[in-house]
Design an enzyme around this catalytic site. Structure first.
Site, PDB file in Angstrom:
ATOM      1  N   HIS A  50       0.810  -1.230   0.000  1.00  0.00           N
ATOM      2  CA  HIS A  50       0.000   0.000   0.000  1.00  0.00           C
ATOM      3  C   HIS A  50       0.842   1.278   0.000  1.00  0.00           C
ATOM      4  O   HIS A  50       0.317   2.370  -0.238  1.00  0.00           O
ATOM      5  CB  HIS A  50      -0.990  -0.005   1.175  1.00  0.00           C
ATOM      6  CG  HIS A  50      -0.389   0.293   2.506  1.00  0.00           C
ATOM      7  ND1 HIS A  50      -0.069  -0.689   3.424  1.00  0.00           N
ATOM      8  CD2 HIS A  50      -0.068   1.473   3.090  1.00  0.00           C
ATOM      9  CE1 HIS A  50       0.420  -0.123   4.510  1.00  0.00           C
ATOM     10  NE2 HIS A  50       0.430   1.182   4.338  1.00  0.00           N
TER      11      HIS A  50
ATOM     12  N   ASP B  25      -0.648  -7.537   1.262  1.00  0.00           N
ATOM     13  CA  ASP B  25      -0.024  -6.222   1.436  1.00  0.00           C
ATOM     14  C   ASP B  25       1.488  -6.374   1.593  1.00  0.00           C
ATOM     15  O   ASP B  25       2.050  -6.192   2.677  1.00  0.00           O
ATOM     16  CB  ASP B  25      -0.634  -5.511   2.649  1.00  0.00           C
ATOM     17  CG  ASP B  25      -0.233  -4.043   2.721  1.00  0.00           C
ATOM     18  OD1 ASP B  25       0.294  -3.522   1.721  1.00  0.00           O
ATOM     19  OD2 ASP B  25      -0.451  -3.432   3.785  1.00  0.00           O
TER      20      ASP B  25
ATOM     21  N   SER C 206       4.229   2.277   8.272  1.00  0.00           N
ATOM     22  CA  SER C 206       3.817   1.264   7.301  1.00  0.00           C
ATOM     23  C   SER C 206       5.006   0.722   6.518  1.00  0.00           C
ATOM     24  O   SER C 206       5.902   1.474   6.115  1.00  0.00           O
ATOM     25  CB  SER C 206       2.822   1.859   6.306  1.00  0.00           C
ATOM     26  OG  SER C 206       1.581   2.109   6.911  1.00  0.00           O
TER      27      SER C 206
END
Length: 418
Positions: free
Chosen positions: A227, A272, A368
């Site tokens: 992402h 992901d 992230s």
């Protein structure tokens, strides 16, 4: 006839007490200096020396199952071999000179596996290395003949001296090793990480602005979250920086390409994961090293203490930080994580939760793609999770959700060869 020797007349001389005292002090000083120099050269003037050893483990079963989830796992074989070499030299006459060893390569061969190991010793700089090289090989040969733990071919043992620079670089290039002791303190919130504490941590930047974390797995490849590239897809505008500060960076590399998992869909949050290749090789040092990847068959139990790191915000809605921060969290079972008040059916295969149900420590915006890591008994570190998603940061009943590296281990290998 009697022989008479020629004698010299002598006259007695009495030394004064102060002269005797001076002579005694001078004598003691000479003795002390001599002992001091001896101790210095024998104890303090010792330098690290690196030796490359290789030998063959004779067992076709190891070769047949090499890299598969069977009796002989690569990790277990590596640890068993390192423990074995430790025992050999700790039980030898050179136990005070021996420092450590590290298996740097396992190569499958027709009748077993070839092991390459770096052995580190400390000797006075005056001794001859060629003599020690032969002695190390002799110790290995003698001890290996009596071993039962592994079927090693004693005649295959080879030992060669290495230069200090080559030896150190080889050890540094081995995965999952760090020079900084683990900080026992417990980014929303966490503490600032010491220099070189997490040498595999990287910052993924678009137009030189931090976007995500990433983890170095070789001198050209990193692992991150898919992402991270949802908005910006031109690899030539991405860079990777290393070190515990974003500015100034310790080292920077341009991105050559990134590969997003083919099944990734942002709405579902599954798959992901992405890998990033840099345009030129990373130079390893104490501050920049690669982490190990676990075998696909490895499992990590709930309540295991793990570590997360990142440059993310300290609270929901905050900004990324210039200093790398670290936090200690625990793996949370799927049973707990799938409860309705937590994440329910949003937790899919290839995901797991980590953190604390009461909140406190958690990953946040800007973390992230960064690493969740654990270590084994040999103090080797493994990447087992990738920061993926979560509700807010550090919120009660909303722990962080991570991409499970073992679930995608074969995919990583297919894209990177690692």
């Amino acid at each position: 006839m009697m022989y008479r020797t020629v004698g010299f007349g002598t006259r007695s001389r009495n030394l004064k007490p102060w002269m005797i005292a001076v002579l005694i002090v001078l004598s003691l000083t000479v003795v002390a200096v001599t002992i001091g120099l001896l101790v210095h050269f024998l104890v303090f003037d010792q330098k690290k020396e690196y030796y490359h050893g290789s030998f063959k483990i004779l067992d076709p079963q190891i070769n047949n199952n090499f890299g598969q989830s069977n009796t002989y796992q690569l990790k277990d074989l590596r640890e068993t071999t390192e423990n074995l070499v430790d025992e050999i030299f700790i039980d030898s006459a050179w136990k005070k000179n021996y420092i450590k060893n590290q298996v740097v390569r396992l190569t499958p061969e027709e009748d077993g596996v070839k092991v390459d190991v770096i052995m580190v010793f400390q000797f006075p700089s005056t001794e001859q290395r060629a003599v020690r090289e032969k002695k190390i090989q002799s110790i290995l040969n003698q001890k290996i003949r009596n071993l039962r733990a592994l079927p090693i071919n004693a005649s295959s043992v080879q030992v060669n001296a290495m230069s200090s620079s080559t030896g150190e670089l080889t050890v540094q290039a081995s995965c999952g090793k760090r020079v900084v002791p683990l900080n026992v303190n417990r980014i929303a919130s966490g503490v600032i990480a010491p220099k070189a504490a997490w040498p595999w941590q990287a910052s993924l930047q678009y137009d030189n602005i931090h976007q995500c974390g990433a983890t170095l797995i070789s001198n050209t490849w990193l692992v991150t979250a898919a992402h991270c590239f949802q908005k910006y897809k031109n690899p030539h505008q991405w860079t990777v920086s290393f070190g515990t500060k974003i500015n100034p960076p310790l080292m920077k590399r341009n991105v050559r390409r990134f590969i997003i998992h083919e099944k990734y869909r942002s709405a579902a949050r599954e798959y992901d994961i992405a890998v990033v290749q840099v345009s030129s090789r990373v130079t390893f040092s104490d501050d920049i090293r690669q982490i190990c990847l676990p075998e696909a068959s490895a499992s990590f139990q709930p309540n295991l203490t793990v570590h997360i790191t990142g440059f993310g915000a300290l609270y929901y809605g905050g900004e990324s930080q210039n200093d790398l921060r670290e936090a200690r969290v625990k793996i949370i079972s799927d049973d707990v994580c799938k409860q309705p008040q937590v994440y329910g059916n949003d937790i899919k295969p290839g995901m797991f939760c980590a953190g604390y149900m009461e909140g406190i420590y958690d990953a946040c915006r800007g973390d992230s793609g960064g690493p969740l890591v654990t270590r084994d008994l040999k103090d080797t570190w493994y990447l087992i999770g990738i920061v993926s998603w979560g509700d807010n940061c550090g919120q009660k009943d909303k722990p962080g959700v991570y991409t499970q590296v073992t679930y995608y281990r074969n995919w990583i290998a297919s894209k990177t060869g690692i």
